[in-house]
Design a protein around this motif. Sequence first.
Motif, PDB file in Angstrom:
ATOM      1  N   LEU A   1     -12.748   1.450   3.924  1.00 54.70           N
ATOM      2  CA  LEU A   1     -11.815   2.332   4.620  1.00 54.70           C
ATOM      3  C   LEU A   1     -10.380   1.878   4.391  1.00 54.70           C
ATOM      4  CD1 LEU A   1     -11.227   4.625   6.583  1.00 54.70           C
ATOM      5  CD2 LEU A   1     -11.758   3.078   8.466  1.00 54.70           C
ATOM      6  N   TYR A   2     -10.170   0.563   4.349  1.00 52.23           N
ATOM      7  CA  TYR A   2      -8.826   0.019   4.141  1.00 52.23           C
ATOM      8  C   TYR A   2      -8.525   0.014   2.642  1.00 52.23           C
ATOM      9  CZ  TYR A   2      -4.722  -2.939   4.788  1.00 52.23           C
ATOM     10  OH  TYR A   2      -3.435  -3.432   4.789  1.00 52.23           O
ATOM     11  N   SER A   3      -8.493   1.183   2.041  1.00 58.36           N
ATOM     12  CA  SER A   3      -8.194   1.349   0.624  1.00 58.36           C
ATOM     13  C   SER A   3      -7.856   2.822   0.434  1.00 58.36           C
ATOM     14  CB  SER A   3      -9.389   0.928  -0.240  1.00 58.36           C
ATOM     15  OG  SER A   3     -10.616   1.380   0.296  1.00 58.36           O
TER      16      SER A   3
ATOM     17  N   GLY B   1       2.887  -6.609  -1.519  1.00 56.58           N
ATOM     18  CA  GLY B   1       3.369  -6.573  -0.136  1.00 56.58           C
ATOM     19  C   GLY B   1       2.649  -7.571   0.759  1.00 56.58           C
ATOM     20  N   THR B   2       2.172  -7.068   1.885  1.00 59.39           N
ATOM     21  CA  THR B   2       1.421  -7.871   2.858  1.00 59.39           C
ATOM     22  C   THR B   2       0.398  -8.789   2.193  1.00 59.39           C
ATOM     23  OG1 THR B   2       1.594  -6.192   4.587  1.00 59.39           O
ATOM     24  CG2 THR B   2      -0.274  -7.681   4.731  1.00 59.39           C
ATOM     25  N   TRP B   3      -0.292  -8.254   1.195  1.00 59.57           N
ATOM     26  CA  TRP B   3      -1.440  -8.975   0.629  1.00 59.57           C
ATOM     27  C   TRP B   3      -1.047  -9.941  -0.480  1.00 59.57           C
ATOM     28  CZ3 TRP B   3      -5.056  -9.173   3.934  1.00 59.57           C
ATOM     29  CH2 TRP B   3      -5.112  -8.163   4.892  1.00 59.57           C
ATOM     30  N   ARG B   4       0.222  -9.889  -0.886  1.00 60.55           N
ATOM     31  CA  ARG B   4       0.778 -10.927  -1.758  1.00 60.55           C
ATOM     32  C   ARG B   4       1.320 -12.051  -0.879  1.00 60.55           C
ATOM     33  NH1 ARG B   4       5.378  -8.181  -3.219  1.00 60.55           N
ATOM     34  NH2 ARG B   4       6.168  -9.080  -1.284  1.00 60.55           N
ATOM     35  N   ASP B   5       2.002 -11.691   0.188  1.00 62.58           N
ATOM     36  CA  ASP B   5       2.671 -12.698   1.023  1.00 62.58           C
ATOM     37  C   ASP B   5       1.692 -13.483   1.893  1.00 62.58           C
ATOM     38  OD1 ASP B   5       5.017 -11.782  -0.023  1.00 62.58           O
ATOM     39  OD2 ASP B   5       5.558 -10.549   1.712  1.00 62.58           O
TER      40      ASP B   5
ATOM     41  N   CYS C   1      -8.773  -8.578   5.658  1.00 67.72           N
ATOM     42  CA  CYS C   1      -8.451  -7.423   6.483  1.00 67.72           C
ATOM     43  C   CYS C   1      -9.401  -7.351   7.676  1.00 67.72           C
ATOM     44  CB  CYS C   1      -8.527  -6.137   5.659  1.00 67.72           C
ATOM     45  SG  CYS C   1     -10.061  -5.912   4.767  1.00 67.72           S
ATOM     46  N   ASP C   2      -9.015  -6.614   8.699  1.00 66.07           N
ATOM     47  CA  ASP C   2      -9.932  -6.452   9.828  1.00 66.07           C
ATOM     48  C   ASP C   2     -10.299  -4.987  10.061  1.00 66.07           C
ATOM     49  OD1 ASP C   2      -7.590  -5.611  10.958  1.00 66.07           O
ATOM     50  OD2 ASP C   2      -7.442  -7.261  12.401  1.00 66.07           O
ATOM     51  N   VAL C   3      -9.919  -4.137   9.114  1.00 66.55           N
ATOM     52  CA  VAL C   3     -10.484  -2.787   9.011  1.00 66.55           C
ATOM     53  C   VAL C   3     -11.373  -2.859   7.770  1.00 66.55           C
ATOM     54  CG1 VAL C   3      -9.947  -0.392   8.398  1.00 66.55           C
ATOM     55  CG2 VAL C   3      -8.577  -1.576  10.128  1.00 66.55           C
TER      56      VAL C   3
ATOM     57  N   SER D   1      -7.142   2.444  10.109  1.00 67.74           N
ATOM     58  CA  SER D   1      -6.524   1.928   8.886  1.00 67.74           C
ATOM     59  C   SER D   1      -5.098   2.400   8.658  1.00 67.74           C
ATOM     60  CB  SER D   1      -7.378   2.351   7.692  1.00 67.74           C
ATOM     61  OG  SER D   1      -6.672   2.158   6.488  1.00 67.74           O
ATOM     62  N   ALA D   2      -4.213   1.465   8.337  1.00 70.42           N
ATOM     63  CA  ALA D   2      -2.819   1.790   8.026  1.00 70.42           C
ATOM     64  C   ALA D   2      -2.714   2.583   6.727  1.00 70.42           C
ATOM     65  CB  ALA D   2      -1.989   0.511   7.922  1.00 70.42           C
ATOM     66  N   VAL D   3      -3.690   2.449   5.844  1.00 70.15           N
ATOM     67  CA  VAL D   3      -3.628   3.153   4.566  1.00 70.15           C
ATOM     68  C   VAL D   3      -3.815   4.660   4.794  1.00 70.15           C
ATOM     69  CG1 VAL D   3      -4.615   3.330   2.258  1.00 70.15           C
ATOM     70  CG2 VAL D   3      -4.523   1.106   3.404  1.00 70.15           C
TER      71      VAL D   3
ATOM     72  N   ILE E   1       8.202   5.460   4.765  1.00 69.31           N
ATOM     73  CA  ILE E   1       6.754   5.251   4.913  1.00 69.31           C
ATOM     74  C   ILE E   1       6.521   4.028   5.800  1.00 69.31           C
ATOM     75  CG2 ILE E   1       4.625   4.631   3.681  1.00 69.31           C
ATOM     76  CD1 ILE E   1       5.638   6.236   1.310  1.00 69.31           C
ATOM     77  N   ASN E   2       5.574   4.138   6.699  1.00 70.76           N
ATOM     78  CA  ASN E   2       5.257   3.055   7.644  1.00 70.76           C
ATOM     79  C   ASN E   2       6.457   2.604   8.466  1.00 70.76           C
ATOM     80  OD1 ASN E   2       2.525   2.938   7.384  1.00 70.76           O
ATOM     81  ND2 ASN E   2       2.502   1.292   5.869  1.00 70.76           N
ATOM     82  N   GLY E   3       7.262   3.576   8.905  1.00 70.13           N
ATOM     83  CA  GLY E   3       8.369   3.288   9.811  1.00 70.13           C
ATOM     84  C   GLY E   3       7.956   3.510  11.256  1.00 70.13           C
TER      85      GLY E   3
ATOM     86  N   GLU F   1      15.806  -6.720  -4.835  1.00 74.29           N
ATOM     87  CA  GLU F   1      15.920  -6.509  -3.390  1.00 74.29           C
ATOM     88  C   GLU F   1      17.027  -5.488  -3.117  1.00 74.29           C
ATOM     89  OE1 GLU F   1      16.003  -9.891  -0.924  1.00 74.29           O
ATOM     90  OE2 GLU F   1      16.448  -8.690   0.862  1.00 74.29           O
ATOM     91  N   VAL F   2      16.686  -4.460  -2.391  1.00 75.02           N
ATOM     92  CA  VAL F   2      17.688  -3.453  -2.052  1.00 75.02           C
ATOM     93  C   VAL F   2      18.605  -4.050  -0.989  1.00 75.02           C
ATOM     94  CG1 VAL F   2      18.072  -1.195  -1.005  1.00 75.02           C
ATOM     95  CG2 VAL F   2      16.224  -1.515  -2.668  1.00 75.02           C
ATOM     96  N   THR F   3      19.877  -4.232  -1.363  1.00 76.20           N
ATOM     97  CA  THR F   3      20.830  -4.784  -0.400  1.00 76.20           C
ATOM     98  C   THR F   3      21.672  -3.677   0.216  1.00 76.20           C
ATOM     99  OG1 THR F   3      22.315  -5.198  -2.252  1.00 76.20           O
ATOM    100  CG2 THR F   3      20.981  -7.060  -1.492  1.00 76.20           C
TER     101      THR F   3
ATOM    102  N   LEU G   1      11.387  -0.208  -6.792  1.00 77.53           N
ATOM    103  CA  LEU G   1      12.140  -1.455  -6.656  1.00 77.53           C
ATOM    104  C   LEU G   1      11.387  -2.410  -5.731  1.00 77.53           C
ATOM    105  CD1 LEU G   1      15.707   0.096  -6.127  1.00 77.53           C
ATOM    106  CD2 LEU G   1      14.610  -0.614  -8.290  1.00 77.53           C
ATOM    107  N   GLU G   2      11.270  -3.656  -6.155  1.00 81.11           N
ATOM    108  CA  GLU G   2      10.536  -4.651  -5.353  1.00 81.11           C
ATOM    109  C   GLU G   2      11.312  -5.963  -5.381  1.00 81.11           C
ATOM    110  OE1 GLU G   2       7.588  -5.080  -3.366  1.00 81.11           O
ATOM    111  OE2 GLU G   2       8.584  -7.048  -3.233  1.00 81.11           O
ATOM    112  N   ARG G   3      11.520  -6.539  -4.202  1.00 81.24           N
ATOM    113  CA  ARG G   3      12.322  -7.768  -4.144  1.00 81.24           C
ATOM    114  C   ARG G   3      11.577  -8.971  -4.713  1.00 81.24           C
ATOM    115  NH1 ARG G   3      12.289  -8.539   2.453  1.00 81.24           N
ATOM    116  NH2 ARG G   3      10.060  -8.897   2.637  1.00 81.24           N
TER     117      ARG G   3
ATOM    118  N   PHE H   1       0.833  -1.203   0.000  1.00 77.26           N
ATOM    119  CA  PHE H   1       0.000   0.000   0.000  1.00 77.26           C
ATOM    120  C   PHE H   1       0.873   1.261   0.000  1.00 77.26           C
ATOM    121  CE2 PHE H   1      -3.868  -2.401   1.254  1.00 77.26           C
ATOM    122  CZ  PHE H   1      -4.804  -1.710   0.494  1.00 77.26           C
ATOM    123  N   GLY H   2       1.979   1.242   0.777  1.00 75.24           N
ATOM    124  CA  GLY H   2       2.814   2.424   0.904  1.00 75.24           C
ATOM    125  C   GLY H   2       3.483   2.806  -0.411  1.00 75.24           C
ATOM    126  N   GLY H   3       4.190   1.861  -1.025  1.00 74.46           N
ATOM    127  CA  GLY H   3       4.925   2.136  -2.261  1.00 74.46           C
ATOM    128  C   GLY H   3       3.997   2.476  -3.418  1.00 74.46           C
TER     129      GLY H   3
END
Lengths: 509, 280
Positions: free
Chosen positions: A70-72, A52-56, A64-66, A402-404, A391-393, A113-115, A44-46, A24-26
Motif C-alpha cells: 500500500l505504501y507505494s 527524500g525520507t527514505w534516503r535520510d 515503514c509502518d503502512v 498511506s501518505a503516498v 504536495i504534502n503541505g 537546494e532551492v534558496t 531540483l533536489e538539494r 515520493f511526492g516529487g
Amino acid sequence: MESTPMGHPASDSPVDVIIVGTGFGGLGMGAKLAREGKRSFIILERDEEVGGTWRDNHYPGAACDVPSHLYSFSFRPNPEWSRMFAPQQEILDYLRSVARDENLLERMVFGAEVTGALWDEAAALWKVTTPKGEFAARTLVTAVGHLSEPKLPVIDGLSDFSGHLFHSAQWNDEIDLTGKRVGIVGSGATAIQVLPEVAKVAGEVVVFQRSAPYVTPRPDRAYTEEEKGLFRKMPEVMQELREEMFWSNEERYAQRRGTPTLVSAAAQVALDHLHRQIEDTELRRKLTPDYTFGCKRVLKSSDYYPTFTQDHVHLETGGITRVEGNRVLGRDGGSHELDVIIACTGFEATDLPIAYRIFGRDGQPLSERWANGMQAYATTAVHGFPNLWIINGPNTGLGHNSAVYIAEAQIDYIMAAVNFRDEAGVPALEVSGEAEDAFMDRVDHLAQGTVWLEGGCSSWYVDHRNGRLTTLWPEPAYTFRQVNAPFDPEPYLTWSPDEAGEHILAGVR
Amino acid sequence: MKIHPDANEGLAHIGALSVPFHDTLAPEDSRNTIVLIHGTGGSAKTHFRTLFPMLAARYRVLAVDLQTPDGELTLGALTEQVAGVIDQQAPARPVHVVGYSLGALVAADLAASRPESVASLTLVAGWVRADTQQRLRNRIWHRLFESDQDLLREFVTWTAYGHPFLAGRGDADIQALVDARTFPEGIAEQMRLNAVADLTGRLAGITAPSLVIAGAHDQMVPARQTRLLFGGLPNARYAVIGSGHAVPHERPAQLFQLISGFVEDPAATPADEVQEPIFV
Ligand SMILES: Cc1cc2nc3c(=O)[nH]c(=O)nc-3n(C[C@H](O)[C@H](O)[C@H](O)COP(=O)(O)OP(=O)(O)OC[C@H]3O[C@@H](n4cnc5c(N)ncnc54)[C@H](O)[C@@H]3O)c2cc1C
C-alpha cells in the motif's frame, strides 16, 4: 529538452514545470508528467541522491509502518517486497527504480537546494535560485516533505555535550555503538524502531521519554517465494492485497472520530499488548499513555516493549533539566553518563522552512501568508501564489493510512489544473482568497470532535500558533481523494494585461 | 456503552412487541436520515458498531433492533417493525434505507410495500430466494444448533467471513472470532425464514433508486445470488466488495463510502450499471 555537458538540464531556457524534491511526492509528480509526455520539466533536489525520507532516515531498524504493497505508487506495484513492512533500504531501492524506469534521472539537478523562488509577474514565470544556477518555469510544484527538517530538542547544554550527538534522520555511521553508553531522546515512531536495534550492541541504553505512546502489535512477516511469484504472474492479486490493506487502515479512522466504543476497544488492544510483554508493574505504569488513544500517532512494534526487560536498558520519565559535559541530568536528581545521544525528536512539521523561500505576487513571502499557520485550497493552492502547487503541505498528514495515496490524489489535481490552464490559454491560475478561506472553514468544521483536537495531548498535528489542525487531514483517506483530487476551475482567478499594462484578476470562467 | 455518543435509545411499540432503536436525531438536524436494518442473529450494535459512527458523522442515523415474536416468523412481521419505527421517529421525509443480509430482504419488502417512505434503497449481501447451496448450509446450521453449538460457532465463523479475511489473521484472532459468536433468542426462527423468504416477482415494483452490494467471497449468500437483486430491481446499480458475508465487519470503511456516495447522488452511477471500483 537540452542538456548541458554536465548532465543537468540547461538553466537558461524556461521549462513548463519545476518540481522541487525527489521523495515520493516529487517522483510521483515527475512520473505522471513523463508518462503524459506533453511538458518539459526538471526536478531540483538539494541532496546528491533521490529518496527524500527514505534516503535520510537510514537508522538501524528503519522501516515503514503502512504495509509496503500500500505504501507505494498505485501505478508502480512491486511484486518483490520482501516483507509486509519493507525495511528502509528496500523502499529507497524502489524509489531509485522509479526515478530510473520513469526516465526521471536525466531531468534531475542534484545539489540544487532551492534558496529562493520568486514569481515574476511580467514574465508569468517562477524564477528559482539554487547553488547550481537559476531556473525558470511557468509552474512550480514543491514536494519538499513535511517530515524532512530534523528538529532537535531544546535542552540546556545539549549543544556542548562532550560525547557524540546526532538526530535519527542524520544518523552518524562513523560511530560504532558497540559497548557504548547511549541515550535515546524521544519515544515516538522513530525511537521505537531505533531502540531494539541499538540495544543489541550498546553497553547501556537510556530512553528519555516525555509521554508514553500507544503501541500495537506489528503483524510483520516475510512474503514467500510462491507469493512473490504469483504477484509477478498475476499483478491483480497485489491489487486485491492493496485494497485489503487500504480498507483495513480506513477502518481505523472511525476510532479517531471520538466514538467511545471504538476508541476504548482499540486502546485495549494496545494496553493488552503492553500487559503481555511487560510484567513489572512499575515499568508498565511508566509505559502507559496518559491521553486518549489516537491523539498522537499510534505506533506499531512487537519488539519495543520487550527491549525494556533487558538489564542494560533503562527508561527515564522524569524529564531532562540539562546536559553537563557527558552527563544528562534528570529533573528527579538522577544523572547518566553517556557516550552518544541520539535525538529521535521528530521534525519541523507546522512551520515549513520552504515557506520562507517562496515569494508570490508583489514579492510576498509564503511564510508571511502563513504567519498564523499554513493553509491551502484543496490542500495545494495558495492565494497570492499563481501557478504554485504544493504536495504534502497543509492538511495532508494522516494518522491512519498511506501518505503516498494522498500525494497521488494531489498529483492528479495538479495535472488537471495545469492542463486546464493551458487549454484555456491563460498564463496563470491563482486561487481566490475567499475560496481558500471557505475551504479552511470546512476543514476546521470537519476537525471538530476528532481525537486530535480533543484527546488531551500535545502533538505536531496541531499548530500551537492558532490551535488549528494544520498538518493533518481530518477525514478518511478516500475522502481526501474525493474532495481534493477532482479539479474545478470555479474558484480560480487569472490575470491578463489590460491596456494600462496593469494586471487585473478575474474569474477564469 | 451506547453505539454512538449522539444516539438516543428508545422503544417503539408495535402490536405486542417493544422494538428498540438507536437514533442520533438532534433538534435542528436537517441532514438526510439513514435507516439501518441488521441481519440474522444480529443487532445494531453487533452488525453496525463501526458503520453506525462512520455514517453518524454525515447523517442522522436510525438503527432498529429487530424482534422475533412467538410463532412462525415472516418477512412481513419484520418489515412492520421497521415501518413502525420510521413512523414514530422519522415520519416527515422519505428515508434512505440500508439493509444487510436478512435485513436487505426486509428493506426490499419495505420499499415494495411502502414506496412513499423510501428515498433510496441499499441492499448489502441480500438475495431473492435461497437456492440449494444456501439451503444445504442452512440445514447443517440447524443440525449443529441442535447437537453441538461449539462446533456451530466454528462453522459459522468459517462461513461468515471471507477466506482472505480469515487467512490474514493469526490463530488467536480466529479463536477470538469463534468465541465471540453467540446465538441470541430467535435466531433459529430467523434461520428458518432465511430458507423460505421469497422476493420473487416483488422487485419489479420497487421504484426507489437502489444500490446492490455483494461480497466477492461471500459463502453464505454467494455473489451470484446477490446479483439477482440487481437483475430484478428496475432502478439499480451494482457494486462488489472484496469481503465475505460479514461485509460490515470486514470492510466497514468501504461500505460506508459506497453508501455515502450513493445517498449523496443516487444517479452518479446510472441505473443498470456496475459501479467503478473505488480508486485504491
Ligand atoms: C522515519 C519515517 C517513517 C515514515 N513512515 C511512513 C509510513 O510508514 N507510512 C507513511 O504513510 N508515511 C510515513 N512517513 C511519512 C513520509 O514522510 C511520507 O510518507 C513521504 O515519504 C513524504 O514524501 P515527500 O516526497 O513529501 O517528502 P520527502 O520524502 O521528505 O522528500 C522531500 C525531498 O525534498 C528535498 N528538499 C527539501 N527542501 C528542499 C529545497 N529547499 N530545495 C531542494 N530540495 C529540497 C529533500 O532533500 C527531500 O529529498 C515516514 C516518515 C519518516 C520520517
